[in-house]
Design a protein around this motif. Structure first.
Motif, PDB file in Angstrom:
ATOM      1  N   ILE A  31     117.010  33.033  -9.534  1.00  0.00           N
ATOM      2  CA  ILE A  31     115.870  33.542 -10.306  1.00  0.00           C
ATOM      3  C   ILE A  31     115.861  32.903 -11.689  1.00  0.00           C
ATOM      4  CG2 ILE A  31     114.979  35.637 -11.399  1.00  0.00           C
ATOM      5  CD1 ILE A  31     115.942  37.148  -8.882  1.00  0.00           C
ATOM      6  N   ASP A  32     117.023  32.741 -12.255  1.00  0.00           N
ATOM      7  CA  ASP A  32     117.137  32.093 -13.566  1.00  0.00           C
ATOM      8  C   ASP A  32     117.283  30.587 -13.366  1.00  0.00           C
ATOM      9  OD1 ASP A  32     117.055  34.485 -15.154  1.00  0.00           O
ATOM     10  OD2 ASP A  32     119.041  34.918 -14.330  1.00  0.00           O
ATOM     11  N   ARG A  33     116.197  29.980 -12.932  1.00  0.00           N
ATOM     12  CA  ARG A  33     116.217  28.541 -12.659  1.00  0.00           C
ATOM     13  C   ARG A  33     115.271  27.821 -13.626  1.00  0.00           C
ATOM     14  NH1 ARG A  33     112.915  30.904  -9.037  1.00  0.00           N
ATOM     15  NH2 ARG A  33     110.831  30.031  -8.795  1.00  0.00           N
ATOM     16  N   PRO A  34     115.407  26.501 -13.696  1.00  0.00           N
ATOM     17  CA  PRO A  34     114.597  25.761 -14.670  1.00  0.00           C
ATOM     18  C   PRO A  34     113.186  25.453 -14.155  1.00  0.00           C
ATOM     19  CG  PRO A  34     116.031  24.267 -13.488  1.00  0.00           C
ATOM     20  CD  PRO A  34     116.373  25.643 -13.004  1.00  0.00           C
ATOM     21  N   ALA A  35     112.273  25.318 -15.091  1.00  0.00           N
ATOM     22  CA  ALA A  35     110.925  24.819 -14.801  1.00  0.00           C
ATOM     23  C   ALA A  35     110.624  23.718 -15.810  1.00  0.00           C
ATOM     24  CB  ALA A  35     109.897  25.944 -14.913  1.00  0.00           C
ATOM     25  N   GLY A  36     109.818  22.779 -15.403  1.00  0.00           N
ATOM     26  CA  GLY A  36     109.471  21.669 -16.279  1.00  0.00           C
ATOM     27  C   GLY A  36     108.439  20.782 -15.620  1.00  0.00           C
ATOM     28  N   ASN A  37     108.193  19.639 -16.220  1.00  0.00           N
ATOM     29  CA  ASN A  37     107.217  18.709 -15.660  1.00  0.00           C
ATOM     30  C   ASN A  37     107.852  17.924 -14.504  1.00  0.00           C
ATOM     31  OD1 ASN A  37     105.766  15.976 -15.497  1.00  0.00           O
ATOM     32  ND2 ASN A  37     104.403  17.171 -16.802  1.00  0.00           N
ATOM     33  N   THR A  38     107.146  17.853 -13.390  1.00  0.00           N
ATOM     34  CA  THR A  38     107.710  17.213 -12.202  1.00  0.00           C
ATOM     35  C   THR A  38     107.193  15.796 -11.981  1.00  0.00           C
ATOM     36  OG1 THR A  38     105.987  18.173 -10.789  1.00  0.00           O
ATOM     37  CG2 THR A  38     108.055  19.412 -11.024  1.00  0.00           C
ATOM     38  N   GLY A  39     106.464  15.271 -12.957  1.00  0.00           N
ATOM     39  CA  GLY A  39     105.870  13.952 -12.768  1.00  0.00           C
ATOM     40  C   GLY A  39     106.878  12.869 -12.398  1.00  0.00           C
TER      41      GLY A  39
END
Lengths: 223, 53
Positions: A101-109
């Motif tokens: 649940i405590d995972r990273p998010a960011g730009n996937t380009g």
């Protein structure tokens, strides 16, 4: 399951899967699709082709906690956001998949461009799954170049080629083209799966439903 | 069960009835299956953050 190679259309089935790395339904749906293909009597004649679909091309390059995004974007409390994520984690756990649940998010380009490089080496599916494994087990280094290079090298993709992609905009047009094609085909989200260019499955379905669609498409294409 | 959808030849048929969830590029959110013991409506989970680079 085979990665996409030169095929004889009369004896094979191509399964195109549009996905983004961070999309939890893609992560779960791909796992179910893999299971469905493994169950198929045609498994060794099914070619999976990864098609990229960047859900949020304007996402920040900063890597942030997924829950932080959820609360900011949807105006839910931290407790509500965590409860939502826990439900999704439960679905993943039912598939035997790690899901932090405590995972990273960011730009996937960058990731999606590298998947196109992976396709040139016949390893697009494996590269996508390896990236997702890093993200969904909660490793905040998942977006880092070192991680992306390591994952690619482990799949036999030359590090020099990975660095070239990361240092350029190579495959950006391919990412946009995949996205446009999905929309043209009627996709309104991901995962979006097309079997034999005949049957489309918007969203994730059960393993049994993927299996049934595979058999239906096989009959249509090769029957 | 299926809806004709595209310009492919032959036409692509979209299987829609059984879709359990998906991630929406318009909102950046992922639909979760609706309904809990508390009778919640459909919910969303994050796909990616939306701030500009």
């Amino acid at each position: 399951m085979a990665t996409r190679t030169a095929t004889e259309p009369s004896t094979r089935l191509v399964v195109d899967v549009w996905a983004d790395v961070l999309c939890p339904w893609c992560y779960i749906g791909e796992h179910r699709l893999e299971a469905a293909i493994a169950q198929s009597p045609h498994a060794d004649r099914i070619d999976v082709s990864v098609r990229t679909f960047e859900i949020n091309p304007h996402a920040s390059s900063a890597v942030v906690p997924t829950l932080e995004f959820l609360t900011a974007k949807h105006g839910v409390s931290a407790a509500q956001g965590r409860a939502m994520e826990q439900r999704m984690a439960g679905l993943a756990a039912a598939e035997g998949l790690p899901f932090a649940i405590d995972r990273p998010a960011g730009n996937t380009g960058d990731m999606l461009r590298l998947i196109h490089l992976g396709a040139e080496h016949g390893r697009a599916w494996e590269y996508l799954r390896a990236m997702q494994a890093e993200v969904f087990r909660g490793d905040y280094r998942a977006f880092g170049h070192a991680t992306l290079i390591r994952l690619g090298e482990e799949l036999g993709i030359p590090s020099g080629e990975i660095r070239d992609v990361l240092g350029s905009d190579r495959y950006a047009a391919a990412v946009r083209a995949d996205h446009a094609e999905a929309l043209e085909l009627g996709a309104r989200g991901v995962p979006f799966t097309v079997l034999g260019k005949r049957l489309g499955i918007p969203g994730a379905v059960s393993t049994g439903e993927y299996a049934a669609a595979i058999e239906q498409a096989w009959e249509q294409v090769n029957g | 069960m299926a809806d004709a959808a595209t310009t492919t030849d032959p036409p692509l048929y979209l299987i829609t009835a059984e879709a359990e969830g998906y991630c929406d590029p318009e909102t950046g959110a992922c639909a979760l299956p609706g309904g809990t013991d508390q009778g919640e409506a459909d919910q969303v989970a994050p796909a990616t953050p939306t701030t500009d680079r």
